[in-house]
Design an enzyme around this catalytic site. Structure first.
Site, PDB file in Angstrom:
ATOM      1  N   CYS A 126       5.526   0.014   7.221  1.00  0.00           N
ATOM      2  CA  CYS A 126       4.913   0.292   8.523  1.00  0.00           C
ATOM      3  C   CYS A 126       5.667   1.401   9.239  1.00  0.00           C
ATOM      4  O   CYS A 126       6.817   1.234   9.630  1.00  0.00           O
ATOM      5  CB  CYS A 126       4.926  -0.959   9.406  1.00  0.00           C
ATOM      6  SG  CYS A 126       3.742  -2.190   8.899  1.00  0.00           S
ATOM      7  N   VAL A 133       0.689  -3.780  13.034  1.00  0.00           N
ATOM      8  CA  VAL A 133       1.131  -4.920  13.839  1.00  0.00           C
ATOM      9  C   VAL A 133       1.125  -4.621  15.328  1.00  0.00           C
ATOM     10  O   VAL A 133       1.295  -5.532  16.135  1.00  0.00           O
ATOM     11  CB  VAL A 133       2.539  -5.397  13.415  1.00  0.00           C
ATOM     12  CG1 VAL A 133       2.538  -5.855  11.978  1.00  0.00           C
ATOM     13  CG2 VAL A 133       3.570  -4.312  13.629  1.00  0.00           C
ATOM     14  N   ILE A 338     -12.944   2.129   8.027  1.00  0.00           N
ATOM     15  CA  ILE A 338     -12.051   1.036   8.434  1.00  0.00           C
ATOM     16  C   ILE A 338     -10.590   1.361   8.145  1.00  0.00           C
ATOM     17  O   ILE A 338      -9.721   1.228   9.009  1.00  0.00           O
ATOM     18  CB  ILE A 338     -12.448  -0.286   7.728  1.00  0.00           C
ATOM     19  CG1 ILE A 338     -13.941  -0.576   7.932  1.00  0.00           C
ATOM     20  CG2 ILE A 338     -11.587  -1.439   8.233  1.00  0.00           C
ATOM     21  CD1 ILE A 338     -14.359  -0.785   9.368  1.00  0.00           C
TER      22      ILE A 338
END
Length: 429
Positions: A126, A133, A338
């Site tokens: 990430c 998140v 998406i």
């Protein structure tokens, strides 16, 4: 490392039982952390991700017992899990476990809701600013959690418990909706989630939580309302059938030809995908046992599709549809809205002789008359199964490497296809 060998050219005929949905089973297992009583889940698929989550929950002190098949269960009947989080011994979820599966980060919600604290590693890979998140953290902060990020861990504290709030997501997020619903179930007061994800798996988790004593309304719509309760109790719940597995096997039949009954499938969970398959030349028949998919003789017609949140065409079937369109009579166009970087399968499909060009988030697939078997490598879960679909119609032998991706999301795929006539086998080692 295991591989799958496929010799293409065989039609598929028979019955494939549809397993429980992975994308519902994982959050349902995590929701067991919300109560000190036992949650019994039926029809849980036997998958690598489920086994990994069992390890992660065990790290928190959760006791999980897997029951065997009951009389009358079919060969692929999902397992029954008895999950008891009577005592939570550790509110930390370490990097070595969370890094292997992004969904495991969701344990932060029930831990901070019930124990008022949690320390969960950021999922692997990430980058700051683009972390998936971020929306999950925003939801917890709205509910009153104090969030700090230190040393790659998200630390959430709510000494006085979480408090109901209005959470308006700037974009539709399945993971954010799951986290917000679980956390709000034990919050004091009313929580309203606006721009909530409408996926069937969200509804399934809400249904289970309501059986446990939660007060959730509106699941399956863009606005979910949760009246927080002080305590949840145990319950028994059956995981809904996997719409992505259903769509995957439907596309496999459309690719290889033949006729297969998808036993236990629920058509309302993937109507957009079934409509696209009909447009592509497949025959879809709904019956009491699920869905029958057939393509006998007719060619494959090209389609134009854009992925979208439910009830639109699911991003998790995009790679499979692309594999099918490699044999269409004409040019197809697939636009991915998406996820970024969700065309990693294009390079591997090209090894079969597919003609695919990319322009930003749109792929153009020029159908070819024949595909040829080749050694290929799975790059992720959905991409890996697209290679299997291509191989079913390819001339000669295909060897699919790195199939641990497949085992994360498809229960005994090679056995289900083999039972319908595919020349497919797993090679160990």
């Amino acid at each position: 490392m295991d591989r799958i060998k496929i010799i293409g050219g065989n039609e598929l005929r028979g019955t494939i039982p549809i397993s429980g949905a992975k994308n519902a089973a994982l959050p349902l297992m995590i929701a067991a952390l919300l109560t000190d009583e036992t949650l019994i889940l039926d029809n849980v698929p036997r998958l690598a991700d489920v086994a990994l989550l069992q390890r992660i929950l065990g790290n928190h002190g959760v006791d999980i017992m897997a029951a065997g098949k009951r009389p009358g269960d079919h060969e692929y009947q999902g397992q029954t899990l008895h999950i008891s989080a009577k005592t939570i011994v550790d509110t930390t979820a370490p990097y070595d476990l969370v890094s292997k599966m992004r969904a495991s980060f969701w344990v932060i919600a029930p831990l901070v809701a019930r124990m008022h604290e949690a320390k969960v590693s950021l999922p692997g890979g990430c980058a700051i600013g683009t972390r998936p998140v971020d929306l999950l953290i925003m939801a917890l902060e709205k509910l009153g959690a104090e969030i700090t990020i230190d040393g790659g861990y998200v630390i959430a504290k709510a000494p006085g418990g979480l408090k109901g709030a209005t959470i308006a997501f700037p974009k539709v997020t399945v993971s954010g909706t799951h986290v917000a619903v679980m956390a709000a179930a034990l919050a004091k007061g009313t929580t309203i989630i606006d721009n909530a994800a409408c996926e069937p798996e969200i509804v399934d988790v809400a249904d289970c939580l309501n059986k446990m004593g939660a007060k959730i309304t509106g699941a399956g719509t863009p606005r979910i309302t949760i009246e927080g309760v002080a305590k949840l109790h145990g319950a028994r719940h059956t995981v809904l059938p996997d719409r992505i597995e259903t769509g995957t096997y439907a596309m496999a039949v459309a690719m290889a030809g033949g006729e297969v009954q998808l036993s236990g499938a629920r058509p309302e969970l993937l109507q957009a995908a079934l409509d696209v398959l009909t447009q592509a030349g497949a025959t879809i028949t709904v019956n009491n046992d699920g869905i029958k998919v057939a393509r006998n003789g007719a060619g494959i017609s090209p389609v134009t599709v854009t992925t979208a949140p439910f009830p639109g065409f699911p991003t998790d079937l995009q790679a499979q549809l692309m594999a099918l369109m490699t044999r269409a009579k004409g040019a197809s166009h697939i636009t991915e809205t998406i996820f970024e970087n969700r065309f990693m399968h294009v390079q591997e499909l090209a090894r079969f002789g597919a003609k695919i060009s990319l322009d930003g988030e749109t792929a153009t697939i020029d159908g070819v008359e024949r595909l040829r078997g080749a050694p290929v490598m799975a790059t992720d879960l959905r991409a890996s199964v697209s290679l299997v679909i291509a191989a079913l119609a390819a001339e000669g032998e295909t060897m699919v490497n790195r199939i641990y991706h497949l085992d994360r999301g498809f229960e005994r795929l090679e056995e289900k296809l083999s039972a319908c006539g595919a020349n497919i086998e797993r090679i160990s080692g």
